[in-house]
Design an enzyme around this catalytic site. Sequence first.
Site, PDB file in Angstrom:
ATOM      1  N   ARG A   1     -15.021   5.337  -3.330  1.00 19.48           N
ATOM      2  CA  ARG A   1     -15.317   6.188  -2.159  1.00 19.48           C
ATOM      3  C   ARG A   1     -16.466   7.149  -2.427  1.00 19.48           C
ATOM      4  NH1 ARG A   1     -11.041   7.440   1.850  1.00 19.48           N
ATOM      5  NH2 ARG A   1      -9.503   5.800   1.702  1.00 19.48           N
TER       6      ARG A   1
ATOM      7  N   ARG B   1     -16.928  12.400   2.554  1.00 16.28           N
ATOM      8  CA  ARG B   1     -16.982  13.753   3.105  1.00 16.28           C
ATOM      9  C   ARG B   1     -17.347  14.845   2.121  1.00 16.28           C
ATOM     10  NH1 ARG B   1     -11.276  12.886   5.882  1.00 16.28           N
ATOM     11  NH2 ARG B   1     -11.207  11.732   3.930  1.00 16.28           N
TER      12      ARG B   1
ATOM     13  N   ARG C   1     -22.024  11.303   9.838  1.00 16.69           N
ATOM     14  CA  ARG C   1     -20.718  11.043  10.450  1.00 16.69           C
ATOM     15  C   ARG C   1     -20.621  11.706  11.825  1.00 16.69           C
ATOM     16  NH1 ARG C   1     -16.791  10.380  12.690  1.00 16.69           N
ATOM     17  NH2 ARG C   1     -14.610  10.357  12.059  1.00 16.69           N
TER      18      ARG C   1
ATOM     19  N   ASP D   1     -14.623  -0.170   5.662  1.00 17.85           N
ATOM     20  CA  ASP D   1     -13.238   0.211   5.388  1.00 17.85           C
ATOM     21  C   ASP D   1     -12.389  -1.042   5.299  1.00 17.85           C
ATOM     22  OD1 ASP D   1     -11.563   2.895   5.356  1.00 17.85           O
ATOM     23  OD2 ASP D   1     -10.331   1.305   6.214  1.00 17.85           O
TER      24      ASP D   1
ATOM     25  N   TYR E   1      -0.528  -1.565   6.216  1.00 18.16           N
ATOM     26  CA  TYR E   1      -1.074  -0.809   7.352  1.00 18.16           C
ATOM     27  C   TYR E   1      -0.828  -1.540   8.674  1.00 18.16           C
ATOM     28  CZ  TYR E   1      -3.405   2.387   4.147  1.00 18.16           C
ATOM     29  OH  TYR E   1      -3.655   3.326   3.185  1.00 18.16           O
TER      30      TYR E   1
HETATM   31  O1  CP3 Z   1     -16.181   3.594  -1.653  1.00 21.08           O
HETATM   32  C1  CP3 Z   1     -16.985   3.780  -0.717  1.00 21.08           C
HETATM   33  O2  CP3 Z   1     -17.818   4.722  -0.699  1.00 21.08           O
HETATM   34  C2  CP3 Z   1     -17.003   2.767   0.422  1.00 21.08           C
HETATM   35  C3  CP3 Z   1     -16.249   3.111   1.558  1.00 21.08           C
HETATM   36  C4  CP3 Z   1     -14.731   2.986   1.637  1.00 21.08           C
HETATM   37  C5  CP3 Z   1     -14.005   3.703   2.634  1.00 21.08           C
HETATM   38  N1  CP3 Z   1     -12.711   3.292   2.584  1.00 21.08           N
HETATM   39  C6  CP3 Z   1     -14.590   4.689   3.570  1.00 21.08           C
HETATM   40  C7  CP3 Z   1     -13.713   5.644   4.264  1.00 21.08           C
HETATM   41  C8  CP3 Z   1     -13.810   2.189   0.941  1.00 21.08           C
HETATM   42  C9  CP3 Z   1     -14.041   1.276  -0.248  1.00 21.08           C
HETATM   43  C10 CP3 Z   1     -12.540   2.390   1.564  1.00 21.08           C
HETATM   44  C11 CP3 Z   1     -11.322   1.682   1.131  1.00 21.08           C
HETATM   45  C12 CP3 Z   1     -10.027   2.043   1.733  1.00 21.08           C
HETATM   46  N2  CP3 Z   1      -9.764   2.437   3.017  1.00 21.08           N
HETATM   47  C13 CP3 Z   1      -8.792   1.956   1.033  1.00 21.08           C
HETATM   48  C14 CP3 Z   1      -8.613   1.475  -0.381  1.00 21.08           C
HETATM   49  C15 CP3 Z   1      -8.932   2.512  -1.378  1.00 21.08           C
HETATM   50  C16 CP3 Z   1      -7.957   3.665  -1.424  1.00 21.08           C
HETATM   51  O3  CP3 Z   1      -8.423   4.796  -1.165  1.00 21.08           O
HETATM   52  O4  CP3 Z   1      -6.775   3.457  -1.708  1.00 21.08           O
HETATM   53  C17 CP3 Z   1      -7.780   2.350   1.934  1.00 21.08           C
HETATM   54  C18 CP3 Z   1      -6.304   2.422   1.634  1.00 21.08           C
HETATM   55  C19 CP3 Z   1      -8.405   2.647   3.188  1.00 21.08           C
HETATM   56  C20 CP3 Z   1      -7.755   3.041   4.472  1.00 21.08           C
HETATM   57  C21 CP3 Z   1      -8.206   4.354   4.952  1.00 21.08           C
HETATM   58  N3  CP3 Z   1      -9.476   4.625   5.423  1.00 21.08           N
HETATM   59  C22 CP3 Z   1      -7.453   5.552   5.048  1.00 21.08           C
HETATM   60  C23 CP3 Z   1      -6.008   5.699   4.620  1.00 21.08           C
HETATM   61  C24 CP3 Z   1      -8.308   6.527   5.584  1.00 21.08           C
HETATM   62  C25 CP3 Z   1      -7.926   7.941   5.972  1.00 21.08           C
HETATM   63  C26 CP3 Z   1      -7.789   8.823   4.786  1.00 21.08           C
HETATM   64  C27 CP3 Z   1      -9.036   9.637   4.583  1.00 21.08           C
HETATM   65  O5  CP3 Z   1      -9.510   9.722   3.444  1.00 21.08           O
HETATM   66  O6  CP3 Z   1      -9.502  10.204   5.598  1.00 21.08           O
HETATM   67  C28 CP3 Z   1      -9.581   5.955   5.771  1.00 21.08           C
HETATM   68  C29 CP3 Z   1     -10.787   6.610   6.314  1.00 21.08           C
HETATM   69  C30 CP3 Z   1     -12.037   6.524   5.498  1.00 21.08           C
HETATM   70  N4  CP3 Z   1     -12.513   5.391   4.890  1.00 21.08           N
HETATM   71  C31 CP3 Z   1     -12.966   7.577   5.268  1.00 21.08           C
HETATM   72  C32 CP3 Z   1     -14.013   7.036   4.499  1.00 21.08           C
HETATM   73  C33 CP3 Z   1     -15.264   7.758   4.033  1.00 21.08           C
HETATM   74  C34 CP3 Z   1     -12.843   9.002   5.827  1.00 21.08           C
HETATM   75  C35 CP3 Z   1     -13.042   9.008   7.309  1.00 21.08           C
HETATM   76  C36 CP3 Z   1     -14.123   9.940   7.835  1.00 21.08           C
HETATM   77  O7  CP3 Z   1     -15.193  10.098   7.207  1.00 21.08           O
HETATM   78  O8  CP3 Z   1     -13.926  10.489   8.913  1.00 21.08           O
END
Ligand code: CP3
Length: 349
Positions: A29, A33, A42, A79, A155
């Site tokens: 990630r 943010r 964003r 994502d 999910y």
């Molecule tokens: O690594 C990177 O920079 C690439 C981007 C990436 C995102 N999500 C962007 C994201 C990757 C590789 C993911 C994987 C992901 N997404 C996983 C597996 C890794 C882990 O963390 O366990 C999972 C379970 C998800 C599902 C997901 N996406 C959740 C549960 C959430 C909400 C939680 C949160 O952190 O807000 C997201 C949203 C998300 N995915 C964000 C980002 C940058 C935040 C949303 C935003 O910017 O408004």
Amino acid sequence: MLRIPALDSPFLEALSGQTIDAPPIWLMRQAGRYLPEYRAVRSKAASFLDLCRTPELAAEVTLQPLRRFDLDAAIVFSDILMLPYALGQKVEFVEGEGPKLEPVNTGKAIAGLDMSNASKALAPVYATIERVVAELPKDVPLIGFCGAPWTVATYMVEGGGSKEQSAARLFAYRDRASFQRLIDLLVESSADYLVSQVKAGASALQIFDSWAGSLPEDEFARWCITPTKRIVERVKAAVPGTPVIGFPRGSGPLAERYAKETGVDAVGCDTSMPLGWIKANLQGLVPVQGNLDPLLLVAGGPEFDARVRSILATLGQGPFIFNLGHGILPETPIPHVERLLDLVKGRSS
Ligand code: CP3
């Protein structure tokens, strides 16, 4: 057309089993943010999904961390829940609450999922990859990714995130045939998705199994190991030589079986895995990646320095990629990330 991968990349060398003096590093990630420039982009997108579906913006946020830090790999901004969306499930990201999906928790709902539109729905991800690869320095490879079928299914069945994945675990016990159909669909569509990411320019892949740790041994074999093995087989047949990293978060000692049976080229280790155990039981099988506590990166200070050094001392003598044990947190101070890079690259004593 397949691109020639970045050959002199320490990240790809480590994945091929070489021991690198100052190990390569990237952060799960790494776009997100904690970066003000991410928050600026964003805020231009109507929703998080729109950001993932707009190649120009998604490519920009993919490249942002590479401009600030000398990371050894980029990861495409998307994502894991883009796949359920591409299969026709309703997916939304609610501000401050995380993902919300229309639950797929009956045999009928599973039968209603449809792969026929997936490649069209995922086309923006491939366009993002093409843009990023055109801009990245040649020695910085791009990682493509997907969620592992089990994690994505949690999910889909639950309709969002959950502490114990109870809905998916119960559904898998009560209606094995339907759950198997869901997993089979995810195996097939995830493999296609990964292969297309490589064809668009990704040089390596990671499969995120964030909830692998919620399953007992036999269920772990059935829902984590076997589906991952099937995906790896398909990817290796279609795009031979593309390295695949598996990240079975929370799997504990079952990670050894995962490393032996899935065919992944490297295993990502979460924060809870003891360094000595990783060295003794995993690193002789496959290159390893991990596993700094993301909260320690938030905290910084002497404890942080000491832990980074002990990870380097224990795992740096074999094939190793430095990473966090889970995704970077939004509250992470940027100077701490800079300090981490200095420590891992040997620029600081
Ligand atoms: O690594 C990177 O920079 C690439 C981007 C990436 C995102 N999500 C962007 C994201 C990757 C590789 C993911 C994987 C992901 N997404 C996983 C597996 C890794 C882990 O963390 O366990 C999972 C379970 C998800 C599902 C997901 N996406 C959740 C549960 C959430 C909400 C939680 C949160 O952190 O807000 C997201 C949203 C998300 N995915 C964000 C980002 C940058 C935040 C949303 C935003 O910017 O408004």
